[in-house]
Write an enzyme that holds these catalytic residues in place. Structure first.
Site, PDB file in Angstrom:
ATOM      1  N   ASP A  16       1.262   2.513  -4.985  1.00  0.00           N
ATOM      2  CA  ASP A  16       0.979   3.608  -5.898  1.00  0.00           C
ATOM      3  C   ASP A  16       1.530   3.164  -7.259  1.00  0.00           C
ATOM      4  O   ASP A  16       2.366   2.260  -7.314  1.00  0.00           O
ATOM      5  CB  ASP A  16       1.684   4.876  -5.412  1.00  0.00           C
ATOM      6  CG  ASP A  16       1.520   6.027  -6.375  1.00  0.00           C
ATOM      7  OD1 ASP A  16       0.389   6.281  -6.805  1.00  0.00           O
ATOM      8  OD2 ASP A  16       2.537   6.661  -6.712  1.00  0.00           O
ATOM      9  N   ASP A  39       5.844   6.834  -3.875  1.00  0.00           N
ATOM     10  CA  ASP A  39       7.083   7.506  -4.266  1.00  0.00           C
ATOM     11  C   ASP A  39       7.525   8.530  -3.234  1.00  0.00           C
ATOM     12  O   ASP A  39       8.574   9.157  -3.398  1.00  0.00           O
ATOM     13  CB  ASP A  39       6.952   8.160  -5.648  1.00  0.00           C
ATOM     14  CG  ASP A  39       5.851   9.220  -5.697  1.00  0.00           C
ATOM     15  OD1 ASP A  39       5.371   9.611  -4.620  1.00  0.00           O
ATOM     16  OD2 ASP A  39       5.488   9.640  -6.797  1.00  0.00           O
ATOM     17  N   ASP A  94       2.449  11.052  -1.727  1.00  0.00           N
ATOM     18  CA  ASP A  94       1.725  10.012  -1.009  1.00  0.00           C
ATOM     19  C   ASP A  94       1.899  10.072   0.504  1.00  0.00           C
ATOM     20  O   ASP A  94       1.628   9.092   1.189  1.00  0.00           O
ATOM     21  CB  ASP A  94       2.170   8.635  -1.511  1.00  0.00           C
ATOM     22  CG  ASP A  94       1.837   8.422  -2.977  1.00  0.00           C
ATOM     23  OD1 ASP A  94       0.688   8.697  -3.353  1.00  0.00           O
ATOM     24  OD2 ASP A  94       2.719   8.014  -3.733  1.00  0.00           O
TER      25      ASP A  94
END
Length: 615
Positions: free
Chosen positions: A315, A508, A512
């Site tokens: 990410d 994080d 997610d």
């Protein structure tokens, strides 16, 4: 050394002295009673454990093998050999117990983060209470040198926090009023007044301790294989020894004492202690060594899988970038800059997204919530709210298209927040995020480790995503993704790996969770204080350094290498010695080395998994 280990050491020393004295004493007819005395002194617990296991239906284990071999030696009149086997077996057991104890120290050190008490103020006096008795919203006091007992927000005070037990980093973290603090850190200097935000059961320290304590429940494939191997191996070996003792004398007329002696040597050699002990110890050491570096692995199965990583998918925000957004430009259309920023800040006032926080920070005025009504967060698009009676939409270009606003591109790099007032485009605000210092180094390290492909997934614009990917040297980037799109993209990437290869997703841990769960291995960045990270991921990095991903993979590969070395060495030596023992080419001393010596060497090798400082 524990009290139990000291008692065993004294037994070994006393038995060794008595055994050595037998070499110089004219024992004569007293030889059997004397050797039996030494034997029971050193081996009574092994015999008792063997009897207890048999009574419970657990016949075939190392206690049974040692008892059978040594009792058999006494039956053949080989008293010194019987004592010698038991003595060296117990030396090996003591050494193994000490090595396991050392491996546990790194886990036990983590247990030190558990707070013993919390300070609260009552009637002008400070009293100590159990952290479990403190409710959310109460004010606690943390003096210099004390552990922070619960997660919370600093109300008063200014101090530095030692986070080494959680992150593995030696640099202190400075906190002041308004900063969030988490349990387990140590207050190094000033007095802090903290308002609690979690009960103890939900605090960071409680979740971490639960995670570490249960890590041994999730075993690696290699561990499960060794457990099954030992389950079938030991009965086969006992059957083989029995056939070796009975078949040659019955069929070929050999001496019974000779072939029974060979069978006993066969039993001593065959004891699977080296494998049964050293393999779990290697994984335990790897997990312990990783925890000292601020890397929490939820089970040895994940540690094993990390070594097979082929694809690493990141990410962007909060993972490769700091996630600390700042407004870098305001481009109004038909209204003033101040009005554009005010509308955006008020519309985003109920969101806790980093972008929303940056808008409120740039506004630099108190938020009047009475002006805001019907605030709604639209996942993957932005927010909608009624401000002063006007419908304000703030978000990405998809939101603008959804409401029919005629939005405009921006030439600046950064996250673009478009704003519309009553469906009329009012301009956009540019918010910039900074790439982490070690992000580029992380990508280089991963490629050096043989990672085939590095990919970044982001909901940001194509221009921003590609600029970050180029700066870091990523192989591929996919931009403009909604949370559901990320899951779809990960599923596509999963098809690109080999049969035994693994895909790692690094996020994080806040937004997610679905992707972390879908990947072969989910690694949560920024785990310090993030409940979602600890819950969703298989591996939690307790700081914001992406380079710890490469460290975790290195620790995994090193642990697997040690495991393979122990398997090959143990089976190789035992296979050779079993063959030699069957043909009377190996004596009882060689058998002792094949059992105790191999176990000691395997345990010594396994303890190297704890040493992770070089990674």
């Amino acid at each position: 050394m524990s009290r139990k280990q000291k008692k065993m050491l004294y037994r070994i020393l006393a038995s060794a002295v008595l055994f050595a004295m037998a070499l110089f004493l004219p024992l004569g007819t007293a030889a059997l009673p004397y050797y039996l005395l030494v034997y029971f002194l050193i081996g009574w617990d092994v015999l008792w454990q063997a009897v207890r296991n048999i009574a419970h239906g657990q016949v075939f284990d190392e206690n049974f093998l040692m008892a059978l071999a040594t009792v058999g030696a006494f039956a053949l009149g080989e008293y010194p050999e019987g004592v010698e086997v038991m003595l060296f077996y117990q030396i090996g057991e003591l050494f193994q117990s000490y090595a396991v104890g050392r491996s546990r120290q790194s886990i036990t050190a983590l247990m030190d983060i558990r707070p013993d008490y919390a300070n609260i103020e009552q009637d002008g006096q400070i009293i100590q209470v159990d952290p479990e008795d403190v409710a959310v919203g109460e004010t606690i006091l943390i003096k210099a040198g004390e552990k922070i007992p619960l997660d919370g927000v600093v109300l008063e005070g200014d101090s530095s926090l030692d986070t080494a037990a959680l992150t593995g980093e030696s640099l202190p973290r400075h906190v002041t009023a308004g900063d969030a603090v988490i349990s387990g850190c140590i207050n190094q200097s000033g007095l802090l007044r903290v308002q609690t935000t979690q009960v103890f059961e939900e605090s960071t320290v409680s979740k971490i301790l639960d995670l570490v304590e249960n890590s041994s429940m999730k075993k690696a494939h290699t561990e499960n294989f060794i457990t099954k191997f030992a389950h079938y191996y030991t009965p086969i070996v006992v059957t083989g020894a029995l056939l070796l003792a009975l078949v040659p004398p019955l069929l070929f007329g050999g001496l019974w004492s000779d072939w029974i002696g060979r069978a006993l040597i066969f039993l001593v050699i065959s004891c699977p202690c080296a494998l049964v002990i050293s393999i779990p110890l290697s994984f335990f050491g790897g997990i312990g060594g990783a925890s000292r570096r601020g890397i929490l692995v939820k089970g040895s199965n994940y540690l094993e899988a990390l070594a097979q990583t082929e694809l690493v998918v990141f990410d962007k925000t909060g993972t490769l970038t700091h996630g600390t957004f700042q407004v870098s430009a305001v481009h109004p259309q038909q209204i003033s800059e101040a009005a554009l920023l005010e509308f955006a800040a008020l519309a985003e006032s109920y969101s806790d997204h980093p972008i929303s926080r940056s808008l409120r920070q740039a506004y630099q005025k108190p938020i009047d919530n009475t002006r805001v009504e019907q605030a709604t967060e639209i996942s993957g698009h932005g927010v909608r709210a009624v401000v002063d009676g006007k419908t304000i939409c703030a978000g990405n270009s998809r939101l603008m298209e959804q409401i029919g606003a005629d939005w405009q591109e921006c030439h600046l790099a950064g996250t673009v927040v478009h704003v519309a007032v009553d469906s009329v485009y009012a301009g956009h605000i540019i918010i910039s995020d900074e790439v982490k210092e070690d992000a580029a180094q992380t990508i280089r390290l991963l490629k050096q480790q043989g990672i085939r492909k590095t990919v970044m997934l982001t909901g940001d614009t194509k221009a921003v995503g590609e600029a970050v990917a180029k700066q870091l040297g990523l192989d591929d980037v996919y931009t403009g993704l909604l949370p559901g799109d990320k899951v779809t993209k990960v599923e596509e990437l999963l098809e690109q790996k080999s049969l035994h290869g693994k895909l790692v997703f690094v996020g994080d841990g806040i937004n997610d969770a679905p992707v972390l769960s879908r990947a072969d291995i989910g690694i949560a960045m920024g785990g310090l204080g993030s409940d979602a990270a600890i819950e969703a991921a298989d591996v939690v990095l307790m700081d914001d350094a992406p380079s710890k991903i490469a460290t975790a993979i290195s620790i995994s590969k090193n642990t697997l290498q040690i495991v393979r070395q122990n398997i090959v060495f143990s089976l190789g030596v035992k296979g050779l010695m079993l063959l030699l023992g069957a043909f009377r080419l190996a004596n009882m001393q060689a058998a002792i080395f094949a059992d105790v010596g191999v176990m000691v060497l395997a345990v010594l090798n396994a303890s190297r998994a704890l040493k992770t400082d070089r990674f």
